[in-house]
Design a protein around this motif. Sequence first.
Motif, PDB file in Angstrom:
ATOM      1  N   LEU A  26      42.291  32.716  50.516  1.00 21.32           N
ATOM      2  CA  LEU A  26      41.442  33.973  50.560  1.00 21.32           C
ATOM      3  C   LEU A  26      40.915  34.106  51.867  1.00 21.32           C
ATOM      4  O   LEU A  26      40.843  35.264  52.787  1.00 21.32           O
ATOM      5  CB  LEU A  26      40.659  34.252  49.350  1.00 21.32           C
ATOM      6  N   ALA A  27      40.063  33.287  52.388  1.00 19.13           N
ATOM      7  CA  ALA A  27      38.971  33.067  53.344  1.00 19.13           C
ATOM      8  C   ALA A  27      40.015  33.541  54.704  1.00 19.13           C
ATOM      9  O   ALA A  27      39.778  34.524  55.618  1.00 19.13           O
ATOM     10  CB  ALA A  27      38.272  32.097  53.633  1.00 19.13           C
ATOM     11  N   PHE A 139      48.617  33.595  49.970  1.00 18.55           N
ATOM     12  CA  PHE A 139      47.487  34.102  49.074  1.00 18.55           C
ATOM     13  C   PHE A 139      48.129  34.163  47.673  1.00 18.55           C
ATOM     14  O   PHE A 139      47.454  33.943  46.576  1.00 18.55           O
ATOM     15  CB  PHE A 139      46.749  35.172  49.420  1.00 18.55           C
ATOM     16  N   ASN A 140      49.379  34.745  47.533  1.00 21.33           N
ATOM     17  CA  ASN A 140      50.053  35.272  46.438  1.00 21.33           C
ATOM     18  C   ASN A 140      50.370  33.681  45.618  1.00 21.33           C
ATOM     19  O   ASN A 140      50.282  33.843  44.166  1.00 21.33           O
ATOM     20  CB  ASN A 140      51.413  35.722  46.777  1.00 21.33           C
ATOM     21  N   GLN A 146      40.661  34.906  38.781  1.00 20.07           N
ATOM     22  CA  GLN A 146      39.440  35.874  39.099  1.00 20.07           C
ATOM     23  C   GLN A 146      39.384  36.386  40.438  1.00 20.07           C
ATOM     24  O   GLN A 146      38.323  36.541  40.896  1.00 20.07           O
ATOM     25  CB  GLN A 146      38.133  34.598  39.053  1.00 20.07           C
ATOM     26  N   CYS A 147      40.540  36.770  40.895  1.00 20.44           N
ATOM     27  CA  CYS A 147      40.838  37.530  41.982  1.00 20.44           C
ATOM     28  C   CYS A 147      39.737  38.534  42.827  1.00 20.44           C
ATOM     29  O   CYS A 147      39.149  38.353  43.653  1.00 20.44           O
ATOM     30  CB  CYS A 147      42.151  37.877  42.067  1.00 20.44           C
ATOM     31  N   ALA A 148      39.557  39.415  41.799  1.00 24.71           N
ATOM     32  CA  ALA A 148      38.800  40.639  41.844  1.00 24.71           C
ATOM     33  C   ALA A 148      37.268  40.002  42.184  1.00 24.71           C
ATOM     34  O   ALA A 148      36.411  40.719  43.072  1.00 24.71           O
ATOM     35  CB  ALA A 148      38.756  41.678  41.033  1.00 24.71           C
ATOM     36  N   LEU A 175      44.379  44.426  46.849  1.00 23.38           N
ATOM     37  CA  LEU A 175      44.616  43.112  47.031  1.00 23.38           C
ATOM     38  C   LEU A 175      44.908  42.018  45.772  1.00 23.38           C
ATOM     39  O   LEU A 175      45.793  41.340  45.631  1.00 23.38           O
ATOM     40  CB  LEU A 175      43.849  42.234  47.935  1.00 23.38           C
ATOM     41  N   CYS A 176      44.081  42.368  44.796  1.00 26.56           N
ATOM     42  CA  CYS A 176      44.063  41.754  43.388  1.00 26.56           C
ATOM     43  C   CYS A 176      45.066  42.488  42.259  1.00 26.56           C
ATOM     44  O   CYS A 176      44.736  42.203  41.322  1.00 26.56           O
ATOM     45  CB  CYS A 176      42.685  41.315  43.030  1.00 26.56           C
ATOM     46  N   ASP A 177      45.294  43.610  42.728  1.00 30.58           N
ATOM     47  CA  ASP A 177      46.029  44.353  41.727  1.00 30.58           C
ATOM     48  C   ASP A 177      47.400  43.874  41.472  1.00 30.58           C
ATOM     49  O   ASP A 177      48.126  44.182  40.014  1.00 30.58           O
ATOM     50  CB  ASP A 177      46.223  45.839  41.959  1.00 30.58           C
TER      51      ASP A 177
END
Length: 188
Positions: A26-27, A139-140, A146-148, A175-177
Amino acid sequence: MRFAIFTLACTLGLGSCSVQQGDPALAPLLDLIERRLAVADVVALHKWDNGQPVQASEREEAIIAAVRQAALAHALDPEQAAAFFTDQIEANKLVQYARLSQWQLAGAAPALPRHDLQRIIRPRLDGLQAALLRQLASFNQTRSRQCARELALSLAQRQGDPLHRVGMIRATGQLCDWPQVKMLYIGA
């Protein structure tokens, strides 16, 4: 309830908000998004100097078509890649519109170095495009359930002016959808 207060405190900058990141990809993805978004100021300056509109539909369509085409090489769903880059473009335009409005109010753009759109800015954006696709694929692979929540906390911790912070929220809007995909297989 405690999480809501913690998030509010982080957002308002009322305390130290170090959070254990659940997703190691993520970062780096947010760093790349931030780098792409920083280019919006330079693009806005170019458009100010040359009297060009922010909206560049043909360019946007070309970017999205290229992203769709490149997506499979990065094991990405072409629709996810297109949605992700549409968010990047919209965030970039948000910053550009805001900067142009600020400069209209001031009666002038800031005296900053100018960069050639064709020779410097677009190649920089193209390089970031490839890096963003690679990092989105990474990232995927590791995205948390708990992405959101992790995204909201990570964005709250980022530095920057308020405009770029809002731009980051817009750039990560979907991004988290998308459902987590371990690997997209190509071929028969």
